[in-house]
Scaffold this motif. Structure first.
Motif, short mmCIF file in Angstrom:
data_model
loop_
_atom_site.label_atom_id
_atom_site.label_comp_id
_atom_site.label_asym_id
_atom_site.label_seq_id
_atom_site.Cartn_x
_atom_site.Cartn_y
_atom_site.Cartn_z
N ALA A 1 2.62 4.28 9.50
CA ALA A 1 2.69 5.73 9.68
C ALA A 1 3.59 6.37 8.63
N ALA A 2 4.74 5.73 8.34
CA ALA A 2 5.66 6.28 7.35
C ALA A 2 5.04 6.26 5.96
N ALA A 3 4.35 5.18 5.62
CA ALA A 3 3.71 5.11 4.31
C ALA A 3 2.59 6.14 4.20
N THR A 4 1.84 6.31 5.26
CA THR A 4 0.73 7.27 5.25
C THR A 4 1.26 8.70 5.04
N SER A 5 2.45 8.97 5.56
CA SER A 5 3.04 10.30 5.41
C SER A 5 3.59 10.55 4.01
N SER B 1 7.16 -6.07 -10.77
CA SER B 1 8.45 -5.60 -11.32
C SER B 1 8.54 -4.07 -11.31
N ASP B 2 7.41 -3.39 -11.26
CA ASP B 2 7.42 -1.92 -11.22
C ASP B 2 8.00 -1.39 -9.90
N LEU B 3 8.08 -2.26 -8.88
CA LEU B 3 8.57 -1.79 -7.58
C LEU B 3 10.04 -1.38 -7.63
N ARG B 4 10.74 -1.82 -8.65
CA ARG B 4 12.15 -1.44 -8.77
C ARG B 4 12.30 0.08 -8.92
N ASN B 5 11.24 0.73 -9.35
CA ASN B 5 11.29 2.18 -9.56
C ASN B 5 10.65 2.97 -8.42
N HIS B 6 10.39 2.29 -7.30
CA HIS B 6 9.72 2.95 -6.19
C HIS B 6 10.53 2.85 -4.90
N GLU B 7 10.23 3.77 -3.99
CA GLU B 7 10.85 3.77 -2.67
C GLU B 7 9.93 3.02 -1.71
N CYS B 8 10.54 2.25 -0.79
CA CYS B 8 9.75 1.39 0.08
C CYS B 8 10.11 1.59 1.55
N VAL B 9 9.14 1.28 2.38
CA VAL B 9 9.32 1.23 3.83
C VAL B 9 9.14 -0.23 4.23
N THR B 10 10.14 -0.83 4.84
CA THR B 10 10.08 -2.25 5.16
C THR B 10 9.88 -2.46 6.65
N ARG C 1 14.02 2.58 1.76
CA ARG C 1 14.51 3.85 2.27
C ARG C 1 14.46 3.90 3.79
N LEU C 2 13.55 3.12 4.35
CA LEU C 2 13.39 3.09 5.80
C LEU C 2 13.01 1.68 6.22
N SER C 3 13.72 1.13 7.21
CA SER C 3 13.38 -0.17 7.78
C SER C 3 13.01 0.04 9.24
N VAL C 4 11.87 -0.49 9.64
CA VAL C 4 11.39 -0.33 11.02
C VAL C 4 11.05 -1.71 11.57
N ASN C 5 10.85 -1.79 12.89
CA ASN C 5 10.57 -3.10 13.49
C ASN C 5 9.16 -3.23 14.03
N THR C 6 8.30 -2.26 13.73
CA THR C 6 6.88 -2.40 14.10
C THR C 6 6.01 -2.02 12.90
N CYS D 1 0.84 -1.20 0.00
CA CYS D 1 0.00 0.00 0.00
C CYS D 1 0.88 1.25 0.00
N ALA D 2 0.26 2.36 -0.35
CA ALA D 2 0.94 3.65 -0.37
C ALA D 2 -0.10 4.75 -0.24
N SER D 3 0.35 5.94 0.09
CA SER D 3 -0.57 7.07 0.23
C SER D 3 -0.95 7.62 -1.14
N PRO D 4 -2.12 8.23 -1.25
CA PRO D 4 -2.51 8.86 -2.52
C PRO D 4 -1.50 9.92 -2.97
#
Length: 300
Positions: free
Chosen positions: A228-232, A182-191, A217-222, A166-169
């Motif tokens: 929250a990061a994706a929503t922002s 395969s399109d994800l190669r061109n996107h930034e992700c939060v893991t 770009r950002l790895s979190v453990n919760t 998922c991602a924000s509008p």
């Protein structure tokens, strides 16, 4: 020696961490507590606890005997309630373990409803994304998400959930919407380190399972932090569907690549089933099965 009384003293001492505290809990003089534990150890021929001026520490034999003692005392209490016609009335403490977000959002309301129905029971709800050992940690019921290993425990499936991207509008408007994995190669992700590796995500299709490299770009453990990061607008994230359910409802996150989502994971209620379950456990299992089955149909 009254072995039931000795077990009761032993369990109280283990719970309280000291003989004096056990005596206060049982309203028993300290010398009596000490003598009953000594008599129990002499009867068994093993040391159950090591005692110091500061604390009691269970031996390996003591830890095993504690689990068995709790089970025996629970059965005795249940037998007494049955004899007086109270087997349907839930009593005592029920210990439940559940994943952090799932437990907060879905198990806690069930617990509160259960407690509102009975004044004679209480609940200890343990919320953690680490799977607890039911027998070693004296947990009555655990909520588990995913395929279960063979354990000798009883599982009751109450639904299924799946992993979603998922991602924000705002992010999608700026960077475009991925149409295939395969399109994800061109996107930034939060893991989210508790769910998937930070370098690649797996997807399902008619050709099988595909692993797609991603840029984290950002790895979190919760999951809370990932959502929250994706929503922002920081990037795409992948979580379990229930972890972003409120954001989907509010349209602050958009669910992507639905046709490539992996096979849903089962959600089970896990418990030890040896003989007749205590009323407190039966009541929770019945209510949780009913409530979670309704919720998880929507969450698929």
């Amino acid at each position: 020696m009254d072995r039931i009384e000795a077990m009761t003293v032993f369990v109280a001492a283990a719970d309280e961490g000291s003989l004096s505290a056990a005596g206060r809990r049982l309203q028993m003089p300290l010398p009596s507590v000490s003598r009953k534990l000594a008599d129990l150890e002499a009867h068994l021929g093993v040391r159950l606890m090591t005692r110091s001026t500061r604390q009691l520490t269970l031996t390996d034999a003591g830890r095993d005997y504690l689990v068995a003692s709790r089970e025996i005392l629970d059965r005795v209490a249940e037998a007494e309630r049955t004899a007086i016609g109270g087997s349907m009335n839930p009593r005592g403490e029920l210990v439940i373990a559940a994943p952090l977000m799932f437990g907060r959002d879905h198990v806690l309301p069930i617990v509160m409803e259960l407690l509102s129905r009975s004044d004679d029971m209480n609940v200890r709800l343990v919320l953690s994304d680490t799977n607890a050992n039911l027998l070693e940690e004296n947990i009555d019921v655990a909520v588990r998400i995913g395929v279960l290993p063979d354990s000798g425990l009883t599982a009751r499936q109450v639904g299924e959930i799946t992993r979603v991207v998922c991602a924000s509008p705002a992010y999608l408007e700026k960077h475009g919407t991925p149409e295939t994995p395969s399109d994800l190669r061109n996107h930034e992700c939060v893991t989210f380190s508790g769910l998937s590796p930070s370098h690649a995500w797996s997807f399902s299709s008619s050709k099988g399972t595909t692993r797609v490299p991603i840029r984290s770009r950002l790895s979190v453990n919760t999951a809370d932090a990932a959502v929250a990061a994706a929503t922002s607008g920081l990037g795409l994230t992948r979580v379990l569907c229930y972890q972003a359910a409120s954001q989907f409802a509010q349209n602050s996150l958009v669910r992507l690549l639905r046709e490539y989502e992996p096979t849903p994971s089962p959600v089970n209620l896990l418990y030890a089933h040896q003989g007749r379950l205590p009323a407190k456990t039966r009541c929770f299992l019945a209510l949780a099965t009913e409530r979670l089955s309704q919720v998880l149909v929507v969450s698929k």
